[in-house]
Design a protein around this motif. Structure first.
Motif, PDB file in Angstrom:
ATOM      1  N   LEU A 169       9.596   4.547   3.605  1.00 25.47           N
ATOM      2  CA  LEU A 169      10.450   5.503   4.082  1.00 25.47           C
ATOM      3  C   LEU A 169      10.644   5.429   2.580  1.00 25.47           C
ATOM      4  N   MET A 170      10.999   4.436   2.239  1.00 24.83           N
ATOM      5  CA  MET A 170      11.755   4.494   0.459  1.00 24.83           C
ATOM      6  C   MET A 170       9.830   5.212  -0.590  1.00 24.83           C
ATOM      7  N   VAL A 171       8.926   4.795  -0.347  1.00 19.91           N
ATOM      8  CA  VAL A 171       7.746   4.886  -0.549  1.00 19.91           C
ATOM      9  C   VAL A 171       7.466   6.554  -0.535  1.00 19.91           C
ATOM     10  N   ASP A 172       7.899   6.818   0.832  1.00 18.51           N
ATOM     11  CA  ASP A 172       7.847   8.500   1.465  1.00 18.51           C
ATOM     12  C   ASP A 172       8.529   9.290   0.468  1.00 18.51           C
ATOM     13  N   LEU A 173       9.870   8.842   0.344  1.00 20.73           N
ATOM     14  CA  LEU A 173      11.250   9.901  -0.271  1.00 20.73           C
ATOM     15  C   LEU A 173      10.122   9.731  -2.412  1.00 20.73           C
ATOM     16  N   GLY A 174      10.253   8.407  -2.576  1.00 24.77           N
ATOM     17  CA  GLY A 174       9.879   7.754  -3.819  1.00 24.77           C
ATOM     18  C   GLY A 174      10.831   7.514  -4.770  1.00 24.77           C
ATOM     19  N   MET A 182      15.165  -9.309  18.605  1.00 25.11           N
ATOM     20  CA  MET A 182      15.845  -8.983  17.542  1.00 25.11           C
ATOM     21  C   MET A 182      15.347  -9.012  16.199  1.00 25.11           C
ATOM     22  N   ARG A 183      14.407 -10.356  16.200  1.00 26.18           N
ATOM     23  CA  ARG A 183      13.488 -10.488  15.123  1.00 26.18           C
ATOM     24  C   ARG A 183      12.652  -9.413  14.594  1.00 26.18           C
ATOM     25  N   CYS A 184      11.704  -8.891  16.388  1.00 22.54           N
ATOM     26  CA  CYS A 184      11.107  -7.451  15.948  1.00 22.54           C
ATOM     27  C   CYS A 184      11.946  -6.449  15.749  1.00 22.54           C
ATOM     28  N   ARG A 185      12.717  -6.379  16.005  1.00 20.55           N
ATOM     29  CA  ARG A 185      13.965  -5.189  15.361  1.00 20.55           C
ATOM     30  C   ARG A 185      13.810  -5.084  13.958  1.00 20.55           C
ATOM     31  N   THR A 186      14.164  -6.663  13.932  1.00 18.83           N
ATOM     32  CA  THR A 186      13.954  -6.614  11.673  1.00 18.83           C
ATOM     33  C   THR A 186      13.207  -6.353  11.243  1.00 18.83           C
ATOM     34  N   THR A 187      11.721  -6.796  11.849  1.00 19.20           N
ATOM     35  CA  THR A 187      11.048  -6.525  11.325  1.00 19.20           C
ATOM     36  C   THR A 187      10.134  -5.644  11.461  1.00 19.20           C
ATOM     37  N   PHE A 188      10.463  -4.537  11.995  1.00 22.77           N
ATOM     38  CA  PHE A 188       9.901  -2.801  12.273  1.00 22.77           C
ATOM     39  C   PHE A 188      10.641  -2.114  11.578  1.00 22.77           C
ATOM     40  N   TYR A 189      12.214  -2.105  11.469  1.00 24.79           N
ATOM     41  CA  TYR A 189      12.795  -1.802  10.676  1.00 24.79           C
ATOM     42  C   TYR A 189      12.992  -1.817   9.050  1.00 24.79           C
ATOM     43  N   THR A 190      12.740  -2.685   8.649  1.00 22.80           N
ATOM     44  CA  THR A 190      12.254  -3.720   7.454  1.00 22.80           C
ATOM     45  C   THR A 190      10.647  -2.881   6.433  1.00 22.80           C
ATOM     46  N   ALA A 191      10.085  -3.221   7.630  1.00 21.71           N
ATOM     47  CA  ALA A 191       8.690  -2.066   7.124  1.00 21.71           C
ATOM     48  C   ALA A 191       8.868  -0.725   7.375  1.00 21.71           C
ATOM     49  N   LEU A 192       9.189   0.002   8.123  1.00 22.23           N
ATOM     50  CA  LEU A 192      10.320   0.941   8.340  1.00 22.23           C
ATOM     51  C   LEU A 192      10.302   1.390   7.328  1.00 22.23           C
ATOM     52  N   GLY A 193      11.369   1.023   7.225  1.00 27.86           N
ATOM     53  CA  GLY A 193      11.920   1.109   5.353  1.00 27.86           C
ATOM     54  C   GLY A 193      11.925   1.004   4.518  1.00 27.86           C
ATOM     55  N   ARG A 194      11.166   0.234   4.083  1.00 29.59           N
ATOM     56  CA  ARG A 194      10.436   0.265   2.610  1.00 29.59           C
ATOM     57  C   ARG A 194       9.116   1.461   3.235  1.00 29.59           C
ATOM     58  N   TYR A 238       0.911  -1.031  -0.093  1.00 29.61           N
ATOM     59  CA  TYR A 238       0.082  -0.121   0.009  1.00 29.61           C
ATOM     60  C   TYR A 238       0.298   1.559  -0.333  1.00 29.61           C
ATOM     61  N   PRO A 239       1.381   1.734  -0.998  1.00 32.17           N
ATOM     62  CA  PRO A 239       1.703   3.119  -1.288  1.00 32.17           C
ATOM     63  C   PRO A 239       0.918   4.007  -0.975  1.00 32.17           C
ATOM     64  N   PHE A 240       0.667   4.377  -0.753  1.00 29.84           N
ATOM     65  CA  PHE A 240      -0.104   5.646  -0.008  1.00 29.84           C
ATOM     66  C   PHE A 240       0.494   6.035   1.805  1.00 29.84           C
ATOM     67  N   LEU A 241       0.583   4.484   2.007  1.00 25.81           N
ATOM     68  CA  LEU A 241       0.514   4.744   4.018  1.00 25.81           C
ATOM     69  C   LEU A 241       1.994   4.748   4.227  1.00 25.81           C
ATOM     70  N   GLY A 242       2.412   5.852   3.128  1.00 23.62           N
ATOM     71  CA  GLY A 242       3.680   6.815   2.644  1.00 23.62           C
ATOM     72  C   GLY A 242       3.922   7.643   3.542  1.00 23.62           C
ATOM     73  N   LYS A 243       2.497   7.979   4.657  1.00 17.81           N
ATOM     74  CA  LYS A 243       2.913   9.083   6.013  1.00 17.81           C
ATOM     75  C   LYS A 243       3.140   8.083   7.105  1.00 17.81           C
ATOM     76  N   ALA A 244       2.700   6.893   7.067  1.00 15.97           N
ATOM     77  CA  ALA A 244       2.829   6.090   8.077  1.00 15.97           C
ATOM     78  C   ALA A 244       4.003   5.788   9.416  1.00 15.97           C
ATOM     79  N   PRO A 245       4.943   6.260   8.227  1.00 14.76           N
ATOM     80  CA  PRO A 245       6.680   6.882   9.745  1.00 14.76           C
ATOM     81  C   PRO A 245       6.929   7.874  10.267  1.00 14.76           C
ATOM     82  N   LYS A 246       5.823   8.950   9.933  1.00 18.80           N
ATOM     83  CA  LYS A 246       5.855  10.222  10.480  1.00 18.80           C
ATOM     84  C   LYS A 246       4.975  10.136  12.247  1.00 18.80           C
ATOM     85  N   SER A 247       3.736   8.943  11.948  1.00 16.79           N
ATOM     86  CA  SER A 247       2.812   8.374  12.985  1.00 16.79           C
ATOM     87  C   SER A 247       3.373   7.441  13.954  1.00 16.79           C
ATOM     88  N   LEU A 248       4.784   6.427  13.083  1.00 17.42           N
ATOM     89  CA  LEU A 248       4.976   5.811  14.058  1.00 17.42           C
ATOM     90  C   LEU A 248       6.345   6.432  14.579  1.00 17.42           C
TER      91      LEU A 248
END
Length: 154
Positions: free
Chosen positions: A149-154, A135-147, A99-109
């Motif tokens: 952020l990439m959508v937000d940056l275009g 450690m697994r939770c951190r990896t999943t969290f940062y993977t999703a957050l990174g994804r 869902y690319p329109f979730l790009g604003k989610a990192p600001k919420s998180l």
């Protein structure tokens, strides 16, 4: 009704919570996401008309904001409960993929940036009790957050 129950239970999380109920709600969110959110879903669905009447949620973007709010709440209050944290992060990860329109989610998180993130999301803290699950939770969290952020940056 599940969304109304979620509002009630989330308002009482500071006092007490029910792990089984939270897991059931996360299962509901996962099924709801698969069925009613995405490109293949008709936007004029009867469901969205009913959600608009009852809860004021007019479209899937508003429903996704409810999902993100639930994710934040779960990570804040259930950070030490591995089943809930894992399932919540999997929901975040699944949402970040499609869902690319979730790009604003990192600001919420990132609410409350004045405090260390680990105060808000305990699995992000680094301490002597850190375990493989954290450690697994951190990896999943940062993977999703990174994804996201990439959508937000275009």
């Amino acid at each position: 009704r599940v969304l109304q129950l979620m509002n009630l239970t989330d308002s009482r999380l500071a006092q007490a919570g029910n792990e089984k109920l939270e897991l059931a709600m996360l299962s509901f969110f996962e099924q709801f996401r698969k069925i009613y959110i995405g490109d293949q879903v008709q936007k004029s669905s009867k469901l969205y008309r009913r959600l608009s009447e009852v809860l004021g949620l007019n479209d899937e973007t508003m429903v996704l904001s409810v999902f993100i709010g639930k994710i934040i709440t779960n990570l804040k209050y259930w950070g030490r409960c591995e089943p809930i944290t894992s399932k919540t992060l999997q929901l975040l990860n699944d949402l970040s993929i499609g869902y690319p329109f979730l790009g604003k989610a990192p600001k919420s998180l990132g609410k409350g940036k004045n405090d260390p993130e680990s105060e808000h999301f305990s699995f992000l803290g680094i301490n002597n009790q850190s375990n493989l699950t954290d450690m697994r939770c951190r990896t999943t969290f940062y993977t999703a957050l990174g994804r996201l952020l990439m959508v937000d940056l275009g």
